[in-house]
Each structure stands twice: as C-alpha cells, then as structure tokens.
Scaffold this motif. Structure first.
Motif, PDB file in Angstrom:
ATOM      1  N   GLU A 113     -10.770   1.630   2.182  1.00 10.75           N
ATOM      2  CA  GLU A 113     -10.883   1.580   3.632  1.00 10.75           C
ATOM      3  C   GLU A 113     -10.095   2.714   4.291  1.00 10.75           C
ATOM      4  N   LYS A 114      -8.955   3.076   3.707  1.00 11.77           N
ATOM      5  CA  LYS A 114      -8.098   4.099   4.317  1.00 11.77           C
ATOM      6  C   LYS A 114      -8.348   5.495   3.758  1.00 11.77           C
ATOM      7  N   ASN A 172      -7.314   2.466  -2.087  1.00 12.32           N
ATOM      8  CA  ASN A 172      -7.671   1.713  -0.881  1.00 12.32           C
ATOM      9  C   ASN A 172      -8.837   2.424  -0.210  1.00 12.32           C
ATOM     10  N   THR A 198       0.855  -1.182   0.000  1.00 13.79           N
ATOM     11  CA  THR A 198       0.000   0.000   0.000  1.00 13.79           C
ATOM     12  C   THR A 198       0.892   1.233   0.000  1.00 13.79           C
ATOM     13  N   TYR A 247      -4.348   6.644  -0.318  1.00 19.01           N
ATOM     14  CA  TYR A 247      -3.729   5.324  -0.227  1.00 19.01           C
ATOM     15  C   TYR A 247      -4.086   4.504  -1.471  1.00 19.01           C
ATOM     16  N   ARG A 273       1.213   5.312   0.395  1.00 16.47           N
ATOM     17  CA  ARG A 273       0.566   6.489   0.989  1.00 16.47           C
ATOM     18  C   ARG A 273       1.136   7.732   0.333  1.00 16.47           C
TER      19      ARG A 273
END
Length: 404
Positions: free
Chosen positions: A95-96, A93, A14, A111, A16
């Motif tokens: 979820e993030k 992503n 992942t 992300y 960032r």
C-alpha cells in the motif's frame, strides 16, 4: 540512507527505508564501467562503447540491483542492531510502496512490515503435572527375558553322528545346534550381574524386571517430551501477530499455500511457532549449550559400541579420531547430532522442573497410548524446521530459522 520504524500494533511494525542517490551512485558507476569494457555491441570496438549507451542499455537493471542489495543488507543490519526478534520475514508494504521504474528516480522510499515475537514468562513449576510413564514388566515378559539369557549362556548339545550308511539330508545339515539353557544358580547370576551377590531366583528375577523396565526409558521419555511440550504450548499464554503470520505464510517467496489453506492449517502452525519461542526461551534461561567436544564424544561413543577396540592402544585411538574427523565434515549429520543433544538437554530441564505424575503402565497399554499419540501427530503436525547454530570458538545463543 535512513531507516525508521513505526509500531502498527502490539507485535507489528512498519520499517521505512530511505535510499538516496549517493547511497548507490558509486557502485552503479563502477558497474557501468565494467559493462563498458565487457559488453559486445555491434558497431563498437570492445571497450569503446559510450557510457551513455551502456547506461541506456543496462542502467535501470543495475540501479535496481544495487538498490535491492542496499535494502536487503540494511534491513538485516537494522534488525540485528535493534535486537528485534522477528517472526517469518519482513514483507513489502504494497500500500505504501511506489512502483519505481529505476530510470529517472534518484531517491527511493521502501516500506516493510514486520511481525515480532512476544515476551514470554516461563514458570515451569506452575504447569499442570505431566504423566511420566513407567512400563511394568509382567511375568510373561520377564520369563521371556530370562529364557533368552539362559539360552545365550547355555551349552550347545552336540549333534548325533549319523549311523554308518545312513543318508544325510541337506535339512539335517542346516538344522541349528540345540542349546541346553543355563541353570538358574549362583554361577549364572554372577555372570549376568557380577559382584552383586545375587544368590536367589527371586532376587535375580526382581533385578531383571527392574532392568527390563528401565530399558524402555527412551520410549517413555519420548512420549513424556511430547506431552510436556504440548502442555507448555497450551498452558503458557502466548500472543502472536496472527494476521501478519497468515499473510507471510501466503506471500513469502517459497509459499505454495492459498489463503484458504493457510486458514485451515494455521492453528497447527501457530502451535509450532509457539513451541519454537518457548524452546528458545528455555535454552536462554537454562543456558543450554552443545559444545563441539560433546558432538565428537557422541560420535566416538557410537563407533565404540559398533567396533569394540582397546582404547589403551594409541593406534586404536588414532583410528577413532580419524573416523570422528570424517563424520564432523558431514554438515547434515553433525546438525542431526547437535539437535539430538539439544533435545536431550531440554528433556532433562523439563523432567527436573515440570511437575510429574508417575504412572505405571503395561507394555501393551503403552503401545496403544504411543500409537494414539502418533495418530495425533499426523493430524496436528507440530514439527518445524529449526537449526541450532553451533560456534566452535565461542559460547553462542541458540537461534531458530522460522522458515516453514
């Protein structure tokens, strides 16, 4: 701006991306000024609209646009700088990631999940032997080949002149001239195989049989190539980030597949992806390249076969070069030729380095085998879109676009 990466599995990570206000503020202000001069707002003269109003009207969209540009550019640059061989494309992503409005926020965090290609160890000599078929020409086929040759070099038999007063019908007029086949003698053998000294019918038949068998090499090579690539895909252990790829097949922007359809088709897709990785590895390890000169020679050779010319004539050479220049402007045609030349070089590597099991086979048996192979291809499509990037100036590393 700051980019960091956290590995989330053997072949997944992942990324960032932190974007600060100073990363996009200057470009946003420039865009706002451009809108201030160009926008048409009732009650205001052109160029006299307050910047605050322009920001209220267009600010969110402009910030979102600039931030998205930074994300795309920085992510691509990061993958290149870190020399990451990614599969598919980065996926957000969810979820993030936060649900930004691009209105009051000044700094952003995004992300993205990555799927990465595995390391591959190639040992072609350890692959189980792959069948290399040689089509045996039987006597019936041989007689047909020789019969055609004798007709081509035979003598035309003049038609009989109708007797005086005899009616001449249209079907008589259209009847093709009869040909007396050439005799099987030393003169005929010399015409077919000049300078070889073939003197007997037995020698001639054996040479024709050998040449006829060799003429099928393109078809037998194609079948060998398929069997060889299948063997590599199934014999070389390759791990893939399966969960990521299944998600990518469902979520990427051009996808029309449901999760159920992806699950059903995934094995075939995985085999195709594995072959792409193996192919890239072969091209790197064996330094396979296709140069512009080879593409031009391929095109020139094609035209020389279709339009025989005296190549010692400077004007003929110019005409050929002009034809080649025209074809070289056709990007799609050049790509196809490029791919064909790459495949030919890959075939040579496979034939040289993979253990071969030579098998003699009749033409009828080969047709049955090739047809069964085509049916297998339809049921388990191993095809994939790929692109050989060709640099006319420098040597290049072969790259594939893993878009399916």
């Amino acid at each position: 701006m700051n980019i960091t990466r956290e590995n989330t599995g053997d072949l997944t990570a992942t990324v960032r991306i932190e974007i600060l206000k100073q990363d996009y503020e200057e470009k946003v202000n420039k865009q706002l000024k451009d809108f201030q001069h160009k926008a048409n707002v009732p009650g205001f003269r052109p160029g006299k609209i307050p910047v605050g109003l322009i920001r209220k009207m267009y600010g969110k969209a402009i910030v979102a646009e600039e931030v998205n540009k930074i994300i795309a550019d920085s992510l691509a640059q990061y993958i290149q700088d870190e020399k990451l061989e990614v599969l598919g494309n980065p996926l957000p992503n969810m979820e993030k990631n936060q649900d930004y409005t691009f209105e009051s926020e000044q700094d952003f965090e995004f992300y993205f999940d990555l799927g990465m290609a595995p390391e591959i160890a190639l040992n072609l000599a350890a692959i189980p032997a792959v069948a290399m078929h040689r089509i045996v020409v039987d006597d019936t086929m041989l007689d047909n080949y020789i019969g055609d040759m004798r007709k081509r070099y035979g003598k035309s038999i003049p038609k009989e002149t109708p007797a005086e007063g005899e009616a001449v019908t249209e079907d008589t007029v259209k009847e093709p001239p009869q040909v007396e086949p050439a005799e099987l003698n030393a003169e005929f053998f010399e015409k077919i195989y000049p300078g070889t000294g073939i003197a007997s019918v037995e020698e001639f038949r054996e040479q024709v049989r050998k040449d006829a068998s060799a003429s099928f090499s393109g078809e037998t090579d194609k079948l060998f190539y398929h069997h060889a690539t299948d063997a590599l895909v199934h014999e070389i252990p390759i791990l893939l980030p399966d969960s990521f790829l299944k998600r990518w097949l469902t979520e990427h922007k051009e996808s029309t597949l449901t999760p159920e359809e992806v699950e059903k088709q995934y094995d075939s897709f995985a085999d195709s992806m594995k072959w792409q990785l193996i192919e890239n590895k072969l091209i790197r390890d064996y330094e396979i390249r296709v140069e512009e000169a080879e593409i031009r020679d391929y095109i020139k050779g094609y035209f020389q076969r279709q339009i025989p010319m005296n190549m010692e004539d400077p004007e003929a050479e110019k005409r050929f070069d002009s034809l080649v220049d025209t074809i070289m402007q056709n990007t799609e045609q050049v790509r196809k030729i490029n791919d064909e030349l790459y495949t030919g070089k890959l075939l040579g590597v496979l034939k040289t380095n993979i253990p071969l099991e030579e098998k003699e086979i009749s033409y009828e048996e080969f047709i049955t085998l090739a047809s069964a192979n085509q049916d297998h291809d339809h049921d388990h499509d191993h095809g994939h879109d790929h692109e050989h990037d060709h640099d006319h100036e420098h040597d290049h590393e072969h790259e594939h676009k893993h878009e399916h």
